[in-house]
Design a protein around this motif. Structure first.
Motif, PDB file in Angstrom:
ATOM      1  N   ALA A 100      42.981  47.643  36.917  1.00 42.23           N
ATOM      2  CA  ALA A 100      43.372  49.024  36.612  1.00 42.23           C
ATOM      3  C   ALA A 100      42.167  49.954  36.593  1.00 42.23           C
ATOM      4  CB  ALA A 100      44.100  49.077  35.270  1.00 42.23           C
ATOM      5  N   GLN A 101      41.079  49.504  35.977  1.00 37.66           N
ATOM      6  CA  GLN A 101      39.929  50.382  35.809  1.00 37.66           C
ATOM      7  C   GLN A 101      39.066  50.486  37.058  1.00 37.66           C
ATOM      8  OE1 GLN A 101      37.752  49.637  32.111  1.00 37.66           O
ATOM      9  NE2 GLN A 101      39.636  48.854  31.191  1.00 37.66           N
ATOM     10  N   SER A 102      39.049  49.446  37.879  1.00 39.61           N
ATOM     11  CA  SER A 102      38.231  49.493  39.091  1.00 39.61           C
ATOM     12  C   SER A 102      39.067  49.917  40.297  1.00 39.61           C
ATOM     13  CB  SER A 102      37.578  48.136  39.354  1.00 39.61           C
ATOM     14  OG  SER A 102      36.774  48.182  40.515  1.00 39.61           O
ATOM     15  N   TYR A 103      39.972  49.071  40.737  1.00 43.23           N
ATOM     16  CA  TYR A 103      40.792  49.428  41.901  1.00 43.23           C
ATOM     17  C   TYR A 103      41.649  50.663  41.607  1.00 43.23           C
ATOM     18  CZ  TYR A 103      44.072  49.212  45.748  1.00 43.23           C
ATOM     19  OH  TYR A 103      44.820  49.547  46.844  1.00 43.23           O
ATOM     20  N   GLY A 104      42.285  50.683  40.438  1.00 45.16           N
ATOM     21  CA  GLY A 104      43.178  51.789  40.119  1.00 45.16           C
ATOM     22  C   GLY A 104      42.476  53.129  40.082  1.00 45.16           C
ATOM     23  N   THR A 105      41.296  53.167  39.487  1.00 49.56           N
ATOM     24  CA  THR A 105      40.547  54.425  39.384  1.00 49.56           C
ATOM     25  C   THR A 105      40.230  55.001  40.753  1.00 49.56           C
ATOM     26  OG1 THR A 105      39.591  53.813  37.251  1.00 49.56           O
ATOM     27  CG2 THR A 105      38.398  55.453  38.547  1.00 49.56           C
ATOM     28  N   ASP A 106      39.941  54.130  41.717  1.00 51.71           N
ATOM     29  CA  ASP A 106      39.541  54.598  43.048  1.00 51.71           C
ATOM     30  C   ASP A 106      40.713  54.876  43.983  1.00 51.71           C
ATOM     31  OD1 ASP A 106      36.887  54.514  42.373  1.00 51.71           O
ATOM     32  OD2 ASP A 106      36.527  52.529  43.242  1.00 51.71           O
ATOM     33  N   HIS A 107      41.901  54.358  43.663  1.00 51.78           N
ATOM     34  CA  HIS A 107      43.002  54.447  44.627  1.00 51.78           C
ATOM     35  C   HIS A 107      44.232  55.187  44.120  1.00 51.78           C
ATOM     36  CE1 HIS A 107      40.580  51.155  46.307  1.00 51.78           C
ATOM     37  NE2 HIS A 107      41.090  51.515  47.476  1.00 51.78           N
ATOM     38  N   VAL A 108      44.254  55.545  42.853  1.00 51.96           N
ATOM     39  CA  VAL A 108      45.406  56.264  42.302  1.00 51.96           C
ATOM     40  C   VAL A 108      44.996  57.699  42.005  1.00 51.96           C
ATOM     41  CG1 VAL A 108      47.048  56.413  40.384  1.00 51.96           C
ATOM     42  CG2 VAL A 108      46.448  54.178  41.352  1.00 51.96           C
ATOM     43  N   LYS A 237      42.332  39.445  46.692  1.00 50.95           N
ATOM     44  CA  LYS A 237      42.000  39.300  48.110  1.00 50.95           C
ATOM     45  C   LYS A 237      40.570  39.790  48.339  1.00 50.95           C
ATOM     46  CE  LYS A 237      46.700  39.559  49.943  1.00 50.95           C
ATOM     47  NZ  LYS A 237      47.688  40.349  50.730  1.00 50.95           N
ATOM     48  N   LYS A 238      39.842  39.047  49.146  1.00 49.03           N
ATOM     49  CA  LYS A 238      38.400  39.261  49.268  1.00 49.03           C
ATOM     50  C   LYS A 238      38.046  40.684  49.678  1.00 49.03           C
ATOM     51  CE  LYS A 238      34.296  36.950  51.110  1.00 49.03           C
ATOM     52  NZ  LYS A 238      33.806  35.832  51.979  1.00 49.03           N
ATOM     53  N   ALA A 239      38.766  41.226  50.646  1.00 47.71           N
ATOM     54  CA  ALA A 239      38.445  42.575  51.128  1.00 47.71           C
ATOM     55  C   ALA A 239      38.618  43.611  50.028  1.00 47.71           C
ATOM     56  CB  ALA A 239      39.329  42.926  52.322  1.00 47.71           C
ATOM     57  N   LEU A 240      39.612  43.418  49.165  1.00 53.25           N
ATOM     58  CA  LEU A 240      39.836  44.355  48.062  1.00 53.25           C
ATOM     59  C   LEU A 240      38.725  44.239  47.025  1.00 53.25           C
ATOM     60  CD1 LEU A 240      43.692  43.945  47.560  1.00 53.25           C
ATOM     61  CD2 LEU A 240      42.501  45.801  48.738  1.00 53.25           C
ATOM     62  N   LEU A 241      38.371  43.019  46.657  1.00 45.90           N
ATOM     63  CA  LEU A 241      37.318  42.814  45.657  1.00 45.90           C
ATOM     64  C   LEU A 241      35.971  43.326  46.153  1.00 45.90           C
ATOM     65  CD1 LEU A 241      38.155  39.233  44.305  1.00 45.90           C
ATOM     66  CD2 LEU A 241      38.513  41.406  43.128  1.00 45.90           C
ATOM     67  N   GLU A 242      35.707  43.126  47.439  1.00 46.75           N
ATOM     68  CA  GLU A 242      34.422  43.586  47.983  1.00 46.75           C
ATOM     69  C   GLU A 242      34.287  45.097  47.898  1.00 46.75           C
ATOM     70  OE1 GLU A 242      33.103  40.177  51.217  1.00 46.75           O
ATOM     71  OE2 GLU A 242      34.445  41.796  51.890  1.00 46.75           O
ATOM     72  N   ALA A 243      35.404  45.795  48.017  1.00 45.99           N
ATOM     73  CA  ALA A 243      35.361  47.257  47.991  1.00 45.99           C
ATOM     74  C   ALA A 243      35.390  47.833  46.585  1.00 45.99           C
ATOM     75  CB  ALA A 243      36.540  47.816  48.799  1.00 45.99           C
ATOM     76  N   MET A 244      35.658  46.996  45.583  1.00 44.21           N
ATOM     77  CA  MET A 244      35.772  47.465  44.210  1.00 44.21           C
ATOM     78  C   MET A 244      34.415  47.493  43.512  1.00 44.21           C
ATOM     79  SD  MET A 244      39.277  45.377  43.247  1.00 44.21           S
ATOM     80  CE  MET A 244      38.933  45.324  41.483  1.00 44.21           C
ATOM     81  N   PRO A 268      31.695  36.257  43.629  1.00 36.49           N
ATOM     82  CA  PRO A 268      32.473  36.953  42.603  1.00 36.49           C
ATOM     83  C   PRO A 268      31.618  37.434  41.436  1.00 36.49           C
ATOM     84  CG  PRO A 268      32.604  34.614  42.210  1.00 36.49           C
ATOM     85  CD  PRO A 268      31.728  34.785  43.428  1.00 36.49           C
ATOM     86  N   TRP A 269      30.286  37.177  41.559  1.00 36.64           N
ATOM     87  CA  TRP A 269      29.414  37.345  40.392  1.00 36.64           C
ATOM     88  C   TRP A 269      29.202  38.803  40.005  1.00 36.64           C
ATOM     89  CZ3 TRP A 269      27.798  34.089  44.544  1.00 36.64           C
ATOM     90  CH2 TRP A 269      28.130  32.751  44.336  1.00 36.64           C
ATOM     91  N   LYS A 270      29.474  39.746  40.907  1.00 38.09           N
ATOM     92  CA  LYS A 270      29.258  41.151  40.540  1.00 38.09           C
ATOM     93  C   LYS A 270      30.225  41.600  39.445  1.00 38.09           C
ATOM     94  CE  LYS A 270      32.188  43.656  43.888  1.00 38.09           C
ATOM     95  NZ  LYS A 270      32.205  44.722  44.918  1.00 38.09           N
ATOM     96  N   PHE A 271      31.308  40.836  39.237  1.00 36.79           N
ATOM     97  CA  PHE A 271      32.269  41.162  38.180  1.00 36.79           C
ATOM     98  C   PHE A 271      32.056  40.334  36.912  1.00 36.79           C
ATOM     99  CE2 PHE A 271      34.680  42.338  42.063  1.00 36.79           C
ATOM    100  CZ  PHE A 271      34.869  43.680  41.777  1.00 36.79           C
ATOM    101  N   GLU A 272      30.993  39.526  36.866  1.00 33.16           N
ATOM    102  CA  GLU A 272      30.788  38.619  35.731  1.00 33.16           C
ATOM    103  C   GLU A 272      29.478  38.931  35.024  1.00 33.16           C
ATOM    104  OE1 GLU A 272      31.289  34.565  37.032  1.00 33.16           O
ATOM    105  OE2 GLU A 272      33.288  34.952  37.849  1.00 33.16           O
TER     106      GLU A 272
END
Length: 407
Positions: A100-108, A237-244, A268-272
């Motif tokens: 919600a905070q990463s993908y949602g902020t950029d796409h909603v 999905k990898k493409a979505l995570l890479e863009a977040m 995946p470490w950029k989110f950890e």
């Protein structure tokens, strides 16, 4: 291995509560832990407790191998394509908030739609409410059928070209409803939306294949499937995570830090960010080994037998209302006449029977059911028909205790 044999692998279940053998019927809140998981955690702390990724010494290497090995187990468990698609989180709630905070902020944006259902756990409502408020978006709900299921015709009507995110629970923690996620994902994708799945109650009970579901994000927790508390995972999905963009910043997730700017590690470490939940992840891996060895065909069949037997024992129980569809996962949510569910749960506890009472973090669903609260018995691999017999006998005693309510 039958349920009675499996039960022996769970040390906590071999005890008495209030002078009676413990009957644990609260696995939807958290499952119990088998000896294999307990010993794995103990082994980490006794033998190779160390931080991961940074050290080159022996203990650090062992810890890193086990930690990243657990990530591969999560990948295989979900049938994700790449370990880069598996982000360790504190649990389902954190995973959904990340989306919600990463993908949602950029796409909603203003006037866009976020679609959920009235049966969602609060963890899959509040993040979207907050996102909608921040962005001026519209939060929409797919209506429920009378039995607490979802009709695909209503999915088609609710999702529109303005919909950006559809976020739905796979298995309801109250009704046991198993939602048609793959079909819903097709509708979402047809309109250009992403499909987010709250898999907290699904992962322990049904076989999950994220490629078959074609969901874009899938969130779940270890503690509901025989693992430790405080650890879960987000599949994306990898493409979505890479863009977040990450939403937590600090050590572990960085590549280069300068005085004015920084860059992030790859997936995946950029989110950890920060020292990860090392022991939890290792225990998570052990839990996945345990339930996978039992087999999901066997788990699903066992729970179906328990649900069918519950309806046989409780279905004709006078003054007892069972909520939700007949075809469901291993959850029986009920109300005994006008007796408050907390009072019912208290009587059952006196008999050594642990059930959950309250709104189950699903207040909108309680309103839809037109109740303030309910009692809930939830099953897992260690439960038996004898446990359901004990529940039925306990409800008889509860009815006797509150006989004035039924007179």
């Amino acid at each position: 291995m039958n349920a009675k044999e499996i039960k022996k692998l769970f040390p906590i279940l071999d005890q008495q509560v209030n002078g009676n053998p413990l009957v644990y019927l609260d696995s939807a809140a958290t499952s119990q832990k088998p000896i294999q998981v307990i010993e794995k955690l103990d082994d980490y702390y006794r033998r190779y407790n160390s931080n991961v990724h940074r050290g080159v010494h022996t203990l650090g290497t062992l810890a890193t191998d086990e930690y990243e090995g657990a990530r591969e187990k999560v990948r295989a468990f979900l049938n994700a394509q790449d370990t880069a698609e598996i982000v360790f989180t504190r649990g389902t709630t954190t995973a959904i908030n990340l989306v919600a905070q990463s993908y949602g902020t950029d796409h909603v944006g203003e006037g866009d739609e976020i679609v959920i259902t009235p049966m969602e756990h609060h963890s899959n409502i509040i993040p979207w409410q907050q996102l909608a408020k921040r962005k001026g978006a519209v939060l929409k709900y797919i209506p429920l059928q009378e039995d607490g299921t979802i009709a695909l015709a209503d999915v088609e009507k609710t999702i529109t070209e303005r919909t950006k995110i559809v976020s739905v629970v796979y298995v309801s923690n109250v009704l046991g409803t198993v939602n048609p996620i793959a079909e819903m994902a097709k509708v979402a994708h047809k309109h250009g939306a992403v499909m987010v799945v709250d898999g907290a109650q699904a992962a322990p009970h049904v076989h999950v294949d994220v490629q078959q579901l074609d969901c874009d994000f899938f969130a779940f927790s270890a503690h509901k499937m025989c693992g430790p508390t405080g650890i879960g995972a987000l599949y994306g999905k990898k493409a979505l995570l890479e863009a977040m963009e990450p939403i937590e910043f600090g050590g572990e997730m960085i590549d280069f830090v300068g005085l004015q700017d920084s860059t992030w590690k790859e997936l995946p470490w950029k989110f950890e960010g920060g020292t990860p939940i090392i022991a939890g992840a290792i225990g998570f891996g052990a839990a996945i080994d345990f339930v996978t060895d039992l087999g999901f065909n066997e788990i699903e069949q066992h729970e179906k037998e328990l649900v069918d037997y519950s309806f046989e024992r409780l279905g004709d129980f006078k003054d007892l209302t069972i909520f939700g569809p007949k075809d469901r996962a291993g959850v029986i949510t009920f109300q005994l006449g006008d007796v408050h569910p907390h009072d019912v749960a208290t009587v059952l506890d006196a008999e050594g029977i642990a059930v959950r009472a309250g709104h189950h973090c699903a207040q909108p669903l309680m309103k839809w059911l037109d109740v303030v609260a309910t009692a809930r018995a939830s099953y897992y691999v260690y439960n038996t028909k004898e446990d359901i017999d004990a529940l039925a006998n306990g409800l008889v005693k509860a009815k006797e205790y509150f006989s004035d309510v039924f007179s």
